[in-house]
Write a protein that holds these residues in place. Structure first.
Motif, PDB file in Angstrom:
ATOM      1  N   CYS A 117       0.490 -31.287 -35.687  1.00 25.14           N
ATOM      2  CA  CYS A 117      -0.025 -31.050 -37.039  1.00 25.14           C
ATOM      3  C   CYS A 117       0.554 -32.063 -38.029  1.00 25.14           C
ATOM      4  O   CYS A 117      -0.143 -32.502 -38.953  1.00 25.14           O
ATOM      5  N   GLN A 118       1.791 -32.431 -37.843  1.00 26.14           N
ATOM      6  CA  GLN A 118       2.407 -33.426 -38.722  1.00 26.14           C
ATOM      7  C   GLN A 118       1.779 -34.798 -38.525  1.00 26.14           C
ATOM      8  O   GLN A 118       1.587 -35.549 -39.485  1.00 26.14           O
ATOM      9  N   VAL A 153       4.203 -21.854 -36.127  1.00 28.56           N
ATOM     10  CA  VAL A 153       4.059 -23.307 -36.306  1.00 28.56           C
ATOM     11  C   VAL A 153       4.333 -23.684 -37.757  1.00 28.56           C
ATOM     12  O   VAL A 153       4.975 -24.698 -38.052  1.00 28.56           O
ATOM     13  N   ASP A 154       3.802 -22.885 -38.669  1.00 28.73           N
ATOM     14  CA  ASP A 154       4.103 -23.023 -40.098  1.00 28.73           C
ATOM     15  C   ASP A 154       3.773 -24.413 -40.638  1.00 28.73           C
ATOM     16  O   ASP A 154       4.600 -25.067 -41.276  1.00 28.73           O
ATOM     17  N   GLU A 155       2.556 -24.860 -40.371  1.00 36.12           N
ATOM     18  CA  GLU A 155       2.051 -26.104 -40.946  1.00 36.12           C
ATOM     19  C   GLU A 155       0.759 -25.804 -41.697  1.00 36.12           C
ATOM     20  O   GLU A 155      -0.092 -25.066 -41.205  1.00 36.12           O
ATOM     21  N   LYS A 156       0.599 -26.379 -42.869  1.00 35.08           N
ATOM     22  CA  LYS A 156      -0.512 -26.025 -43.755  1.00 35.08           C
ATOM     23  C   LYS A 156      -1.874 -26.469 -43.233  1.00 35.08           C
ATOM     24  O   LYS A 156      -2.902 -25.988 -43.732  1.00 35.08           O
ATOM     25  N   ASN A 157      -1.902 -27.375 -42.249  1.00 37.92           N
ATOM     26  CA  ASN A 157      -3.196 -27.864 -41.760  1.00 37.92           C
ATOM     27  C   ASN A 157      -3.590 -27.249 -40.416  1.00 37.92           C
ATOM     28  O   ASN A 157      -4.479 -27.751 -39.737  1.00 37.92           O
ATOM     29  N   ALA A 170      -1.659 -34.625 -40.218  1.00 41.52           N
ATOM     30  CA  ALA A 170      -1.561 -34.661 -41.678  1.00 41.52           C
ATOM     31  C   ALA A 170      -1.581 -36.104 -42.200  1.00 41.52           C
ATOM     32  O   ALA A 170      -2.094 -36.364 -43.291  1.00 41.52           O
ATOM     33  N   LYS A 185       3.513 -28.149 -33.775  1.00 40.55           N
ATOM     34  CA  LYS A 185       4.055 -28.501 -35.092  1.00 40.55           C
ATOM     35  C   LYS A 185       4.063 -30.026 -35.258  1.00 40.55           C
ATOM     36  O   LYS A 185       3.663 -30.553 -36.299  1.00 40.55           O
ATOM     37  N   LYS A 186       4.514 -30.718 -34.221  1.00 40.95           N
ATOM     38  CA  LYS A 186       4.534 -32.181 -34.267  1.00 40.95           C
ATOM     39  C   LYS A 186       3.117 -32.744 -34.341  1.00 40.95           C
ATOM     40  O   LYS A 186       2.864 -33.718 -35.055  1.00 40.95           O
TER      41      LYS A 186
END
Length: 275
Positions: A145-146, A179-183, A149, A142-143
């Protein structure tokens, strides 16, 4: 359908440039996938990177990057942050090639620092340990992916083999949701799927809307051989039908152990026969 091939650190500079001239200049292949191996003590990436820059400059080819196999299921916060720092370095690396797609593994069930005992000293079950590693990996991804982004980069994660956290499409779907990240999307690896005794055609159907990339290679079901398409026992006719059923629009990336002109052309011809 667009096609690509991987360029591993096993390729010499001359081999890389020759493949570019034969396959990219003619537009027979439209993309390459390169390995991020920076900051390794015993690997000099200078010649490799220079060759990739030359390919991009000459043929304006699309570049994707496969990052080193870090363990995202890392409980030590110092090590986790170091992994994320290196992931950000990879983001900067791919932007130098005008790329915006990174493939990163989700983590290992073998390389772990987490405790396998409860506070009372009793041993945790296999499921408890797995779920703890899963949670750690999700947190790190998740981190990542952020971070990606911020650079307008997409992240792909794939099904792997034994001792790894994710081995099939259902686990990939769960991971994407958690994870729930759009990328974050799926890259499905045919060789890994076949080796772990999964029907790769059914797996593609399960990946469905999250499928954005493919790693294509063959084997005989007993080990991860990374052979050319058609050199093993995968049912490629059925696999290609599944791709059409999900309206796959991504790249067919040949991920051979050592890409050669003949094997790449033959692999593409077999796929085109069924697609």
């Amino acid at each position: 359908m667009n096609y690509g091939f991987n360029i591993s650190m096993r390729h010499s500079r001359n081999e890389i440039l020759e493949l570019g001239k034969l396959l990219l200049k003619t537009n027979e292949f439209q993309a390459i996938e390169v390995t991020y191996s920076e900051h390794m003590r015993h690997i000099d990436t200078t010649s490799y990177n220079q060759a990739i820059f030359e390919l991009v400059d000459m043929y304006k080819t699309k570049v994707l990057v496969h990052i080193s196999d870090f363990n995202l299921s890392e409980e030590n916060i110092i090590l986790q942050n170091a992994i994320l720092d290196e992931f950000e370095n990879c983001c900067k690396y791919i932007k130098a090639f005008n790329g915006h797609e990174i493939i990163m593994h989700c983590g290992s069930r073998k390389l772990m620092h987490i405790s396998i005992r409860h506070k009372d000293g009793s041993r945790q079950t296999h499921t408890e340990v797995y779920e703890k590693m899963w949670k750690l990996s999700v947190e790190t991804m998740k981190k990542a992916c952020q971070i990606a982004a911020k650079y307008n980069i997409l992240v792909y994660t794939e099904n792997l083999t034994d001792n790894m956290l994710i081995q099939n499409a259902e686990q990939l779907q769960r991971y994407i949701r958690d994870v729930d990240e759009k990328n974050l999307y799926i890259v499905y690896d045919t060789g890994h799927g076949h080796f772990t005794s999964h029907n790769v055609s059914d797996e593609i159907l399960k990946c469905n809307k999250w499928l954005r990339h493919l790693h294509l290679h063959d084997n005989h079901g007993s080990k991860d051989e990374h052979l050319a398409v058609g050199a093993g026992t995968i049912d490629w006719r059925s696999f290609c039908k599944a791709l059409k059923d999900v309206n796959y629009q991504g790249i067919c990336m040949m991920e051979l152990y050592h890409s050669t002109y003949d094997e790449l052309v033959k692999s593409k011809e077999i796929l085109m026969r069924y697609l």
